[in-house]
Design an enzyme around this catalytic site. Structure first.
Site, PDB file in Angstrom:
ATOM      1  N   GLY A 120      -9.186   5.440  -6.271  1.00 56.43           N
ATOM      2  CA  GLY A 120      -7.912   4.744  -6.410  1.00 56.43           C
ATOM      3  C   GLY A 120      -6.858   5.209  -5.432  1.00 56.43           C
ATOM      4  O   GLY A 120      -7.152   5.564  -4.284  1.00 56.43           O
ATOM      5  N   VAL A 121      -5.639   5.248  -5.911  1.00 56.82           N
ATOM      6  CA  VAL A 121      -4.525   5.591  -5.025  1.00 56.82           C
ATOM      7  C   VAL A 121      -4.604   7.070  -4.610  1.00 56.82           C
ATOM      8  O   VAL A 121      -4.208   7.431  -3.497  1.00 56.82           O
ATOM      9  CB  VAL A 121      -3.178   5.224  -5.697  1.00 56.82           C
ATOM     10  CG1 VAL A 121      -2.816   6.147  -6.835  1.00 56.82           C
ATOM     11  CG2 VAL A 121      -2.064   5.147  -4.671  1.00 56.82           C
ATOM     12  N   ASP A 122      -5.147   7.905  -5.464  1.00 54.31           N
ATOM     13  CA  ASP A 122      -5.321   9.337  -5.172  1.00 54.31           C
ATOM     14  C   ASP A 122      -6.214   9.512  -3.931  1.00 54.31           C
ATOM     15  O   ASP A 122      -5.861  10.225  -2.970  1.00 54.31           O
ATOM     16  CB  ASP A 122      -5.958   9.996  -6.413  1.00 54.31           C
ATOM     17  CG  ASP A 122      -5.980  11.514  -6.374  1.00 54.31           C
ATOM     18  OD1 ASP A 122      -5.374  12.095  -5.455  1.00 54.31           O
ATOM     19  OD2 ASP A 122      -6.608  12.106  -7.268  1.00 54.31           O
ATOM     20  N   TYR A 158      -7.611   4.943 -15.367  1.00 51.01           N
ATOM     21  CA  TYR A 158      -7.221   5.478 -16.678  1.00 51.01           C
ATOM     22  C   TYR A 158      -6.959   4.398 -17.732  1.00 51.01           C
ATOM     23  O   TYR A 158      -6.724   4.721 -18.901  1.00 51.01           O
ATOM     24  CB  TYR A 158      -6.021   6.422 -16.542  1.00 51.01           C
ATOM     25  CG  TYR A 158      -6.401   7.816 -16.041  1.00 51.01           C
ATOM     26  CD1 TYR A 158      -7.713   8.147 -15.711  1.00 51.01           C
ATOM     27  CD2 TYR A 158      -5.436   8.818 -15.900  1.00 51.01           C
ATOM     28  CE1 TYR A 158      -8.064   9.412 -15.249  1.00 51.01           C
ATOM     29  CE2 TYR A 158      -5.774  10.088 -15.444  1.00 51.01           C
ATOM     30  CZ  TYR A 158      -7.091  10.383 -15.123  1.00 51.01           C
ATOM     31  OH  TYR A 158      -7.425  11.636 -14.673  1.00 51.01           O
ATOM     32  N   SER A 206      -1.684   5.474 -14.193  1.00 48.59           N
ATOM     33  CA  SER A 206      -2.622   5.250 -15.316  1.00 48.59           C
ATOM     34  C   SER A 206      -3.160   3.825 -15.431  1.00 48.59           C
ATOM     35  O   SER A 206      -3.967   3.551 -16.328  1.00 48.59           O
ATOM     36  CB  SER A 206      -2.003   5.640 -16.669  1.00 48.59           C
ATOM     37  OG  SER A 206      -1.943   7.049 -16.804  1.00 48.59           O
ATOM     38  N   ASP A 223       0.865  -1.180   0.000  1.00 45.20           N
ATOM     39  CA  ASP A 223       0.000   0.000   0.000  1.00 45.20           C
ATOM     40  C   ASP A 223       0.905   1.235   0.000  1.00 45.20           C
ATOM     41  O   ASP A 223       1.656   1.455   0.957  1.00 45.20           O
ATOM     42  CB  ASP A 223      -0.874  -0.041   1.258  1.00 45.20           C
ATOM     43  CG  ASP A 223      -1.816   1.144   1.362  1.00 45.20           C
ATOM     44  OD1 ASP A 223      -1.639   2.145   0.636  1.00 45.20           O
ATOM     45  OD2 ASP A 223      -2.736   1.065   2.193  1.00 45.20           O
ATOM     46  N   ASN A 253      -5.485  13.443 -10.923  1.00 45.39           N
ATOM     47  CA  ASN A 253      -6.075  13.952 -12.167  1.00 45.39           C
ATOM     48  C   ASN A 253      -5.790  15.449 -12.229  1.00 45.39           C
ATOM     49  O   ASN A 253      -5.300  16.038 -11.258  1.00 45.39           O
ATOM     50  CB  ASN A 253      -7.569  13.641 -12.254  1.00 45.39           C
ATOM     51  CG  ASN A 253      -8.342  14.236 -11.107  1.00 45.39           C
ATOM     52  OD1 ASN A 253      -8.376  15.451 -10.935  1.00 45.39           O
ATOM     53  ND2 ASN A 253      -8.947  13.387 -10.278  1.00 45.39           N
ATOM     54  N   GLY A 276      -5.103   2.066 -13.404  1.00 37.94           N
ATOM     55  CA  GLY A 276      -6.394   1.783 -12.789  1.00 37.94           C
ATOM     56  C   GLY A 276      -7.505   2.422 -13.598  1.00 37.94           C
ATOM     57  O   GLY A 276      -7.796   2.005 -14.727  1.00 37.94           O
TER      58      GLY A 276
HETATM   59  N1  AR6 Z   1      -1.258   1.689  -3.089  1.00 43.95           N
HETATM   60  C1  AR6 Z   1      -0.671   1.364  -4.269  1.00 43.95           C
HETATM   61  N2  AR6 Z   1      -1.352   1.255  -5.424  1.00 43.95           N
HETATM   62  C2  AR6 Z   1      -2.676   1.489  -5.395  1.00 43.95           C
HETATM   63  C3  AR6 Z   1      -3.372   1.836  -4.217  1.00 43.95           C
HETATM   64  C4  AR6 Z   1      -2.599   1.940  -3.027  1.00 43.95           C
HETATM   65  N3  AR6 Z   1      -3.152   2.273  -1.843  1.00 43.95           N
HETATM   66  N4  AR6 Z   1      -4.688   2.001  -4.528  1.00 43.95           N
HETATM   67  C5  AR6 Z   1      -4.817   1.753  -5.852  1.00 43.95           C
HETATM   68  N5  AR6 Z   1      -3.608   1.434  -6.372  1.00 43.95           N
HETATM   69  P1  AR6 Z   1      -5.659   4.614 -10.139  1.00 43.95           P
HETATM   70  P2  AR6 Z   1      -4.991   6.069 -12.615  1.00 43.95           P
HETATM   71  C6  AR6 Z   1      -3.235   1.093  -7.752  1.00 43.95           C
HETATM   72  O1  AR6 Z   1      -7.026   4.318 -10.628  1.00 43.95           O
HETATM   73  O2  AR6 Z   1      -5.277   4.857 -13.430  1.00 43.95           O
HETATM   74  C7  AR6 Z   1      -8.244   8.582  -9.585  1.00 43.95           C
HETATM   75  O3  AR6 Z   1      -9.598   8.696  -9.315  1.00 43.95           O
HETATM   76  C8  AR6 Z   1      -4.310   0.576  -8.678  1.00 43.95           C
HETATM   77  O4  AR6 Z   1      -4.549  -0.810  -8.440  1.00 43.95           O
HETATM   78  O5  AR6 Z   1      -5.485   5.012  -8.712  1.00 43.95           O
HETATM   79  O6  AR6 Z   1      -3.765   6.871 -12.898  1.00 43.95           O
HETATM   80  C9  AR6 Z   1      -7.584   9.930  -9.859  1.00 43.95           C
HETATM   81  O7  AR6 Z   1      -8.209  10.961  -9.154  1.00 43.95           O
HETATM   82  C10 AR6 Z   1      -3.685   0.823 -10.043  1.00 43.95           C
HETATM   83  O8  AR6 Z   1      -2.798  -0.254 -10.410  1.00 43.95           O
HETATM   84  O9  AR6 Z   1      -4.939   5.769 -11.026  1.00 43.95           O
HETATM   85  C11 AR6 Z   1      -7.760  10.079 -11.340  1.00 43.95           C
HETATM   86  O10 AR6 Z   1      -9.024  10.624 -11.665  1.00 43.95           O
HETATM   87  C12 AR6 Z   1      -2.827   2.076  -9.819  1.00 43.95           C
HETATM   88  O11 AR6 Z   1      -2.787   2.262  -8.400  1.00 43.95           O
HETATM   89  C13 AR6 Z   1      -7.678   8.669 -11.859  1.00 43.95           C
HETATM   90  O12 AR6 Z   1      -8.088   7.829 -10.786  1.00 43.95           O
HETATM   91  C14 AR6 Z   1      -3.372   3.323 -10.467  1.00 43.95           C
HETATM   92  O13 AR6 Z   1      -4.793   3.318 -10.436  1.00 43.95           O
HETATM   93  C15 AR6 Z   1      -6.262   8.291 -12.213  1.00 43.95           C
HETATM   94  O14 AR6 Z   1      -6.264   7.002 -12.761  1.00 43.95           O
END
Ligand code: AR6
Length: 186
Positions: free
Chosen positions: A42-44, A135, A131, A20, A34, A133
């Site tokens: 997601g991670v954000d 994206y 990107s 995590d 974003n 998740g």
């Molecule tokens: N630790 C590590 N990785 C994580 C965690 C965590 N706690 N939580 C999720 N991931 P995403 P994106 C992984 O969707 O695709 C947001 O809403 C997840 O499994 O977080 O760049 C933003 O506000 C995936 O492999 O980011 C934007 O609107 C990776 O992190 C949009 O999503 C990225 O997934 C950005 O999309």
């Protein structure tokens, strides 16, 4: 965090781990944000929850000053309640099939994050799979881009350690495979 193969590159190293990102003890963690920098899922979302409301305030101040953050660029804030002292916010591309500059923008998100870390004298930085998740960027292609840019940045001395902290077995496997392909056995 378990299973952490590491590749030695010049004076530094690239680590691929599962875990995590909000718990990472690196000097900086990178947020897959974003352009609004107002948080999201997601991670954000996880980073904003763990860092506390001060992080949103800091992000709003940046957007008020310079406008939305375009894909491929990065900005830095304190980490507030996180173990990491800093959060580097970057915006990856939304995957539209691969013909819309996605690869260049993803590479740029990693490059801009590393450049900002170097500017701030940070020697170790942890990244999520930007990107991959919401994206929709395909994991295998994203992993090749990420490993290529991070290994180049480490070789150039921008940081001593870059760690990919992956949230799923599938992402971990994709990044280990990409690193083995590009860099050989750990
Ligand atoms: N630790 C590590 N990785 C994580 C965690 C965590 N706690 N939580 C999720 N991931 P995403 P994106 C992984 O969707 O695709 C947001 O809403 C997840 O499994 O977080 O760049 C933003 O506000 C995936 O492999 O980011 C934007 O609107 C990776 O992190 C949009 O999503 C990225 O997934 C950005 O999309």
């Amino acid at each position: 965090m378990n299973r952490q193969p590491a590749w030695i590159i010049g004076q530094g190293r690239l680590v691929v781990a599962m875990g995590d990102l909000t718990l990472a003890e690196h000097e900086a963690i990178v947020n897959a944000a974003n352009s609004s920098l107002l948080g999201g899922g997601g991670v954000d979302g996880a980073i904003h929850r763990a860092a506390g409301p001060e992080l949103l305030a800091a992000c709003k101040a940046i957007v008020a000053k310079r406008g939305p953050l375009p894909p491929g660029q990065a900005v830095i804030t304190p980490g507030f309640r996180l173990k990491a002292r800093w959060v580097i916010h970057t915006v990856g591309p939304i995957w539209h099939g691969g013909g819309h500059d996605e690869e260049r923008l993803l590479a740029s998100a990693y490059d801009a994050s590393l450049a900002l870390a170097a500017e701030h004298g940070l020697s170790n930085v942890a990244f999520p799979a930007i990107s991959c998740g919401a994206y929709g960027y395909p994991l295998d292609s994203a992993a090749s881009v990420a490993v290529g840019r991070l290994s180049a940045g480490i070789a150039a001395g921008l940081v001593c350690e870059a760690a990919m902290i992956l949230f799923s077995e599938a992402a971990h496997d994709a990044f280990v495979t990409a690193a083995k392909t590009l860099l050989g056995d750990p």
